[in-house]
Design a protein around this motif. Sequence first.
Motif, PDB file in Angstrom:
ATOM      1  N   THR A 130      19.249 -72.346 -88.819  1.00 30.71           N
ATOM      2  CA  THR A 130      18.394 -72.801 -86.923  1.00 30.71           C
ATOM      3  C   THR A 130      19.422 -72.192 -85.996  1.00 30.71           C
ATOM      4  O   THR A 130      20.777 -72.103 -86.598  1.00 30.71           O
ATOM      5  CB  THR A 130      19.165 -74.586 -87.143  1.00 30.71           C
ATOM      6  OG1 THR A 130      20.431 -74.697 -87.359  1.00 30.71           O
ATOM      7  CG2 THR A 130      18.106 -75.247 -88.336  1.00 30.71           C
ATOM      8  N   ARG A 156      21.680 -81.951 -87.243  1.00 34.15           N
ATOM      9  CA  ARG A 156      22.192 -80.305 -86.794  1.00 34.15           C
ATOM     10  C   ARG A 156      22.584 -80.510 -85.043  1.00 34.15           C
ATOM     11  O   ARG A 156      23.659 -79.638 -84.788  1.00 34.15           O
ATOM     12  CB  ARG A 156      21.177 -79.711 -86.971  1.00 34.15           C
ATOM     13  CG  ARG A 156      20.899 -79.726 -88.448  1.00 34.15           C
ATOM     14  CD  ARG A 156      19.464 -78.052 -88.769  1.00 34.15           C
ATOM     15  NE  ARG A 156      18.486 -78.217 -87.951  1.00 34.15           N
ATOM     16  CZ  ARG A 156      18.075 -78.995 -88.735  1.00 34.15           C
ATOM     17  NH1 ARG A 156      17.402 -79.397 -89.620  1.00 34.15           N
ATOM     18  NH2 ARG A 156      16.205 -78.943 -88.169  1.00 34.15           N
ATOM     19  N   HIS A 163      22.958 -82.596 -92.568  1.00 34.19           N
ATOM     20  CA  HIS A 163      22.675 -81.326 -91.586  1.00 34.19           C
ATOM     21  C   HIS A 163      20.841 -81.039 -92.116  1.00 34.19           C
ATOM     22  O   HIS A 163      20.622 -79.840 -91.386  1.00 34.19           O
ATOM     23  CB  HIS A 163      23.570 -80.362 -92.265  1.00 34.19           C
ATOM     24  CG  HIS A 163      24.516 -80.569 -91.418  1.00 34.19           C
ATOM     25  ND1 HIS A 163      25.228 -80.525 -90.870  1.00 34.19           N
ATOM     26  CD2 HIS A 163      25.896 -81.622 -91.986  1.00 34.19           C
ATOM     27  CE1 HIS A 163      26.225 -80.388 -90.419  1.00 34.19           C
ATOM     28  NE2 HIS A 163      26.886 -81.740 -91.093  1.00 34.19           N
ATOM     29  N   LEU A 183      28.543 -76.291 -91.555  1.00 30.01           N
ATOM     30  CA  LEU A 183      27.142 -76.137 -90.655  1.00 30.01           C
ATOM     31  C   LEU A 183      26.298 -75.059 -90.746  1.00 30.01           C
ATOM     32  O   LEU A 183      25.805 -74.121 -91.559  1.00 30.01           O
ATOM     33  CB  LEU A 183      28.110 -75.195 -89.241  1.00 30.01           C
ATOM     34  CG  LEU A 183      28.779 -76.097 -88.230  1.00 30.01           C
ATOM     35  CD1 LEU A 183      29.637 -75.315 -87.616  1.00 30.01           C
ATOM     36  CD2 LEU A 183      27.670 -77.328 -87.293  1.00 30.01           C
ATOM     37  N   ASP A 184      25.003 -75.403 -90.407  1.00 29.13           N
ATOM     38  CA  ASP A 184      22.990 -74.859 -90.493  1.00 29.13           C
ATOM     39  C   ASP A 184      22.946 -73.893 -89.952  1.00 29.13           C
ATOM     40  O   ASP A 184      22.585 -73.528 -88.565  1.00 29.13           O
ATOM     41  CB  ASP A 184      21.866 -75.573 -90.330  1.00 29.13           C
ATOM     42  CG  ASP A 184      20.918 -75.674 -91.132  1.00 29.13           C
ATOM     43  OD1 ASP A 184      20.942 -74.785 -91.917  1.00 29.13           O
ATOM     44  OD2 ASP A 184      19.800 -75.859 -90.603  1.00 29.13           O
ATOM     45  N   GLU A 243      17.187 -82.316 -87.370  1.00 27.60           N
ATOM     46  CA  GLU A 243      17.174 -81.777 -86.429  1.00 27.60           C
ATOM     47  C   GLU A 243      18.374 -82.529 -85.457  1.00 27.60           C
ATOM     48  O   GLU A 243      18.914 -82.218 -84.875  1.00 27.60           O
ATOM     49  CB  GLU A 243      15.891 -81.705 -85.660  1.00 27.60           C
ATOM     50  CG  GLU A 243      15.631 -81.340 -84.049  1.00 27.60           C
ATOM     51  CD  GLU A 243      14.798 -81.058 -83.094  1.00 27.60           C
ATOM     52  OE1 GLU A 243      15.351 -80.892 -82.202  1.00 27.60           O
ATOM     53  OE2 GLU A 243      13.949 -81.054 -83.639  1.00 27.60           O
ATOM     54  N   GLY A 299      22.958 -74.243 -85.298  1.00 29.97           N
ATOM     55  CA  GLY A 299      23.404 -74.061 -86.353  1.00 29.97           C
ATOM     56  C   GLY A 299      24.849 -72.689 -86.299  1.00 29.97           C
ATOM     57  O   GLY A 299      25.820 -72.110 -86.579  1.00 29.97           O
TER      58      GLY A 299
END
Length: 199
Positions: free
Chosen positions: A81, A41, A35, A77-78, A38, A84
């Motif tokens: 961003t 993600r 993650h 999940l990020d 890019e 995300g």
Amino acid sequence: AELVRPLTTSLKDQYNGVRSNAAIALGKLGAALDHSTEDGRRTAAEVARALVTSLKDQDGGVRHDAAIALGKLGSVLDHGTEEGRQAAAEVTRALATSLKDRDVEVRRAATEALGECGAVPELLEATKDSDEYVRNRAAEALKSIAESCNNITEESRNKAAQMARALVASLQNSDGKVRTAATTLLQTLICDAAERGDL
């Protein structure tokens, strides 16, 4: 990442077992992605969208497995961003909808998943479920989230403040069980904040 497309396609297979296994595999794959990149993600968000669709499957077992998979994925999940944050919000909304599923096993899985995602308002709503397991699991998840806010990092302080706002809003809920859970959790947050000297 090359497995995402064939597994996503398998979510539409005619056999329930294939769709369930594909959902479980996608959840594990999405959680295992890197993650920090890019590409990782973007792929995780793609997996999340596919699993959200499976929460509407005609088979309760598939919906259950998709909810469990989303819990594993939603927790990693990020949120740093935009993609995300959007994917995490989509996962939370879909799981919240699953709290109204006619199948109690799906509601149980959604509650577990929301606990992994740290979704406080949705878990407070789950404390009103007719099923005792769902209510208890929601309360346990909320307690765990409150206790995790005891760290002294800026992120945990922000999480505690967000949780406190959601809990205060829940004090206006018409259901006494929700208000009781909210006041209990506020006690935990207040004690933790006092120990840190944040009051």
